[in-house]
Scaffold this active site. Structure first.
Site, short mmCIF file in Angstrom:
data_model
loop_
_atom_site.label_atom_id
_atom_site.label_comp_id
_atom_site.label_asym_id
_atom_site.label_seq_id
_atom_site.Cartn_x
_atom_site.Cartn_y
_atom_site.Cartn_z
N TRP A 94 -12.15 11.21 -7.92
CA TRP A 94 -11.94 10.73 -6.54
C TRP A 94 -13.19 10.12 -5.91
O TRP A 94 -14.30 10.63 -6.08
CB TRP A 94 -11.49 11.91 -5.69
CG TRP A 94 -11.43 11.61 -4.22
CD1 TRP A 94 -12.41 11.80 -3.29
CD2 TRP A 94 -10.33 11.05 -3.50
NE1 TRP A 94 -11.99 11.40 -2.05
CE2 TRP A 94 -10.70 10.94 -2.15
CE3 TRP A 94 -9.04 10.64 -3.88
CZ2 TRP A 94 -9.85 10.44 -1.16
CZ3 TRP A 94 -8.19 10.15 -2.90
CH2 TRP A 94 -8.61 10.05 -1.56
N MET A 95 -12.98 9.04 -5.12
CA MET A 95 -14.05 8.48 -4.30
C MET A 95 -13.48 8.07 -2.95
O MET A 95 -12.40 7.50 -2.87
CB MET A 95 -14.64 7.24 -4.98
CG MET A 95 -15.72 6.55 -4.13
SD MET A 95 -16.47 5.13 -4.97
CE MET A 95 -15.22 3.90 -4.71
N ASN A 96 -14.23 8.37 -1.84
CA ASN A 96 -13.93 7.70 -0.58
C ASN A 96 -15.19 7.06 -0.02
O ASN A 96 -15.80 6.24 -0.72
CB ASN A 96 -13.11 8.56 0.40
CG ASN A 96 -13.66 9.91 0.78
OD1 ASN A 96 -13.80 10.79 -0.06
ND2 ASN A 96 -13.95 10.10 2.05
N ASP A 97 -15.60 7.35 1.20
CA ASP A 97 -16.59 6.54 1.92
C ASP A 97 -17.88 6.22 1.15
O ASP A 97 -18.44 7.09 0.48
CB ASP A 97 -17.08 7.30 3.16
CG ASP A 97 -15.99 7.93 3.96
OD1 ASP A 97 -14.81 7.70 3.67
OD2 ASP A 97 -16.32 8.67 4.90
N SER B 141 -19.92 12.61 4.85
CA SER B 141 -20.59 11.30 4.90
C SER B 141 -21.91 11.32 5.68
O SER B 141 -22.11 12.14 6.57
CB SER B 141 -19.66 10.27 5.52
OG SER B 141 -18.69 9.92 4.57
N ARG C 203 -19.57 14.40 13.01
CA ARG C 203 -19.93 14.03 11.63
C ARG C 203 -20.30 12.55 11.47
O ARG C 203 -20.16 11.75 12.36
CB ARG C 203 -18.79 14.37 10.68
CG ARG C 203 -17.49 13.65 10.96
CD ARG C 203 -16.44 14.02 9.90
NE ARG C 203 -15.15 13.46 10.21
CZ ARG C 203 -14.26 14.06 10.99
NH1 ARG C 203 -14.50 15.24 11.53
NH2 ARG C 203 -13.10 13.47 11.24
N ASP C 204 -20.72 12.25 10.24
CA ASP C 204 -20.99 10.89 9.75
C ASP C 204 -22.19 10.24 10.44
O ASP C 204 -22.09 9.12 10.99
CB ASP C 204 -19.74 10.00 9.91
CG ASP C 204 -18.49 10.63 9.31
OD1 ASP C 204 -18.64 11.53 8.45
OD2 ASP C 204 -17.38 10.24 9.70
N GLU D 176 -14.44 7.91 13.26
CA GLU D 176 -15.23 8.34 12.10
C GLU D 176 -16.22 7.23 11.72
O GLU D 176 -16.03 6.06 12.06
CB GLU D 176 -14.32 8.64 10.90
CG GLU D 176 -13.34 9.79 11.16
CD GLU D 176 -12.53 10.19 9.94
OE1 GLU D 176 -12.46 11.39 9.66
OE2 GLU D 176 -11.95 9.31 9.28
N TRP E 261 -6.32 6.10 4.69
CA TRP E 261 -5.99 7.53 4.61
C TRP E 261 -4.49 7.79 4.59
O TRP E 261 -4.03 8.85 4.22
CB TRP E 261 -6.65 8.30 5.76
CG TRP E 261 -8.07 8.67 5.47
CD1 TRP E 261 -9.17 8.27 6.16
CD2 TRP E 261 -8.54 9.53 4.42
NE1 TRP E 261 -10.31 8.81 5.60
CE2 TRP E 261 -9.94 9.58 4.53
CE3 TRP E 261 -7.92 10.22 3.38
CZ2 TRP E 261 -10.74 10.33 3.65
CZ3 TRP E 261 -8.71 10.96 2.50
CH2 TRP E 261 -10.09 11.01 2.64
C1 FRU Z 1 -13.93 9.24 6.57
C2 FRU Z 1 -14.19 10.72 6.43
C3 FRU Z 1 -15.45 11.10 7.16
C4 FRU Z 1 -15.90 12.32 6.43
C5 FRU Z 1 -15.50 12.01 5.02
C6 FRU Z 1 -15.08 13.18 4.20
O1 FRU Z 1 -13.16 8.71 5.56
O2 FRU Z 1 -13.07 11.45 6.89
O3 FRU Z 1 -15.28 11.29 8.54
O4 FRU Z 1 -17.27 12.55 6.55
O5 FRU Z 1 -14.43 11.09 5.09
O6 FRU Z 1 -14.90 12.82 2.88
#
Ligand code: FRU
Length: 533
Positions: free
Chosen positions: A65-68, A126, A197-198, A248, A334
């Site tokens: 898996w990968m996101n931000d 993040s 966050r972030d 976010e 998402w």
């Molecule tokens: C955005 C997010 C951020 C969070 C991260 C968790 O896509 O929801 O707010 O830090 O992903 O993976």
């Protein structure tokens, strides 16, 4: 000659004949265009990854898996790309930071996982990276005789022993290879509230201090620090705009304005996420001023960064040479990210994009273009036409310009047509295509992936639309097609749309089309693109 279906495509035939006369063959030869079939391209080297839909020129993790994107910073000739990663399963789970580096923003070298969940602090969510050029943190170790500077990363710890979100610091004294957690984390504890966050951090020259912007529910919050270790609250911005959901991944930067000599504006980009069941997540931006403590804007409406469904959590690189502003985003949404049908990886980045501001009429617009470094991916010129050439109905170019990875640049005069545009991923046998269309009456650009291939979820919506008023009725399009995505940069990058698509492997064709009147092709160039691994 190029085969075509004469009864349906009579007018298209004239176009194709004209186009093919101007078509150079591959390898730089212009005098011996092939008489039939596809242009002769030298074979590409075998790709390292061969799974269905594995992007060839978009960054993906090898597995899982990968996101931000996270911790984007340029240091000693390398662009660092850290990213939200779950290295054990192809689903969102306890989050780590994956890592890759590149010298050219195009070819990436994967590196080991850089941050892992911590039993006390929580998951590694993040965050961002900067060069602590003057060792303000006191945590940089210079080599003997060398001024100390190091990489500093501010990121969210989520959950952990107290179940909250707070900001941690890690530094790297070996060019990003090892991230050492600061001994007295968190540097910014949770002030109360669930979402905190972030953090995106940058050096604010006029006030001589670090500024952090982070997301806290329906607003962003600004903090300042002299040393990256102690942070004080400055101000909040928001709620603002009209998109629902939790904010976010903010980013904030200053840019010169093309067309307003000597003037700058600040761009605050922040994503909105209504949650997985309710609606699409996306990115919005505000143009205004940052005075070192507060963000001010006259803008009330929401402005979308990207009108497709798949552009989220963009972050720009810190410390880039010549002050270039380049960002990259998670190419996903998402709403359905957990279900995209790829294996053994899940998640891809967009291409890196150069971001600028430009004055157009009364408005200051955000302009995004693929980073010019991506030009190096051009493998073979499949098609080139210099207009003007008139099209009626559909002009199927697939015999010349088919491919899984394509760059298409077109300028079309749309004034006499009701709808006109391009189809990519065309496969008449399966009735597959992704359609990019301009509607002249409604002044909208749309991308329709309703027939693009595998439709894995009802949440994977089909049609995306953007308002776009044209100057002189000329539509210029710059389109990047990869094996599971289409990115459209229209009107010089003023309107951008990014969509994931999951076509059958043989759905590779390209067609021009027009409805309700002819359109005129002023220029058209189609390249096949190579892979980055
Ligand atoms: C955005 C997010 C951020 C969070 C991260 C968790 O896509 O929801 O707010 O830090 O992903 O993976």
């Amino acid at each position: 000659m190029i085969p075509f279906r004469p009864h349906r495509y009579a007018a298209a035939a004239a176009l194709l004949l004209a186009l093919s006369r101007g078509l150079p063959a591959c390898g730089g030869r212009t005098d011996d265009a092939p008489e039939s079939g596809s242009a002769v391209c030298p074979p590409l080297p075998e790709p390292v990854y061969t799974e269905p839909w594995r992007p060839w020129f978009h960054f993906t993790p090898e597995t899982n898996w990968m996101n931000d994107p996270n911790g984007l910073v340029f240091f000693r000739g390398e662009y660092h790309l850290f990213y939200q990663h779950q290295p054990e399963i192809p689903f969102f789970g306890p989050m780590h930071w994956g890592h890759a580096v590149s010298r050219d923003l195009v070819r990436w070298q994967p590196l080991p996982v850089a941050l892992a969940p911590d039993p006390v602090g929580g998951q590694a969510y993040s965050g961002s990276g900067v060069v602590d050029r003057w060792n303000t943190s006191g945590l940089c170790r210079g080599a003997p005789g060398e001024a100390a500077s190091c990489l500093a990363f501010l990121f969210t710890r989520h959950g952990g022993a107290d179940g909250t979100e707070k900001q941690d610091l890690a530094v790297s004294n070996d060019a990003g290879r090892t991230l050492e957690p600061y001994a007295h984390n968190p540097v910014l504890p949770n002030p109360g509230g669930r979402d905190f966050r972030d953090p995106k951090v940058f050096w604010h020259e006029p006030t001589g201090r670090w500024v952090m912007v982070l997301a806290a529910g329906d607003r962003v919050r600004f903090f300042a620090s002299q040393d990256l270790l102690e942070w004080t609250w400055l101000s909040d911005f928001g709620p603002a705009g009209t998109e629902p959901g939790v904010w976010e991944c903010p980013d904030l930067f200053e840019l010169p304005v093309d067309g307003l000599p000597g003037e700058t504006r600040w761009v605050l980009k922040v994503d909105f996420n209504p949650g997985i069941v309710i609606g699409d997540s996306g990115a919005q931006f505000f143009v205004g001023w940052f005075d070192g403590a507060r963000f001010l804007t006259e803008q009330v409406e929401t402005r979308r960064v990207d009108f497709g469904a798949d552009f989220y959590a963009a972050q720009s690189w810190s410390d880039t040479p010549q002050g270039r502003r380049i960002w990259i985003a998670w190419m996903n949404n998402w709403r359905y990210a957990l279900f995209t049908p790829t294996a053994p990886w899940r998640g891809a980045m967009t291409v890196p994009r150069e971001v600028r501001l430009s004055k157009q009429g009364e408005e200051i617009v955000l302009v995004q273009r693929p980073a010019p470094e991506l030009d190096m991916l051009r493998h073979c010129l499949l098609f080139r036409a210099a207009g003007p050439l008139e099209i009626h109905g559909e002009a199927d170019l697939s015999d010349r310009a088919a491919g899984e990875t394509l760059e298409i640049r077109a300028v079309l005069d749309v004034r006499r047509a009701r709808r006109t545009g391009l189809r990519v991923g065309v496969n008449p046998d399966r009735e597959e295509a992704t359609e990019i269309a301009y509607d002249t009456e409604r002044e909208t650009l749309s991308m329709d992936r309703g027939r693009s291939g595998t439709f894995f979820s009802e949440r994977f919506s089909g049609l995306h639309e953007a308002p776009l008023a044209l100057e002189d009725n000329l539509l210029d399009l710059h389109i990047l097609v990869d094996r599971s995505s289409v990115e459209v940069f229209a009107a010089g990058g003023r309107v951008v749309m990014t969509d994931l698509v999951f076509p059958a492997p043989e759905s590779r064709g390209v067609a021009l089309f027009t409805e309700g009147g002819p359109a005129v092709v002023h220029a058209l160039e189609i390249h096949s693109l190579g892979h980055i691994w």
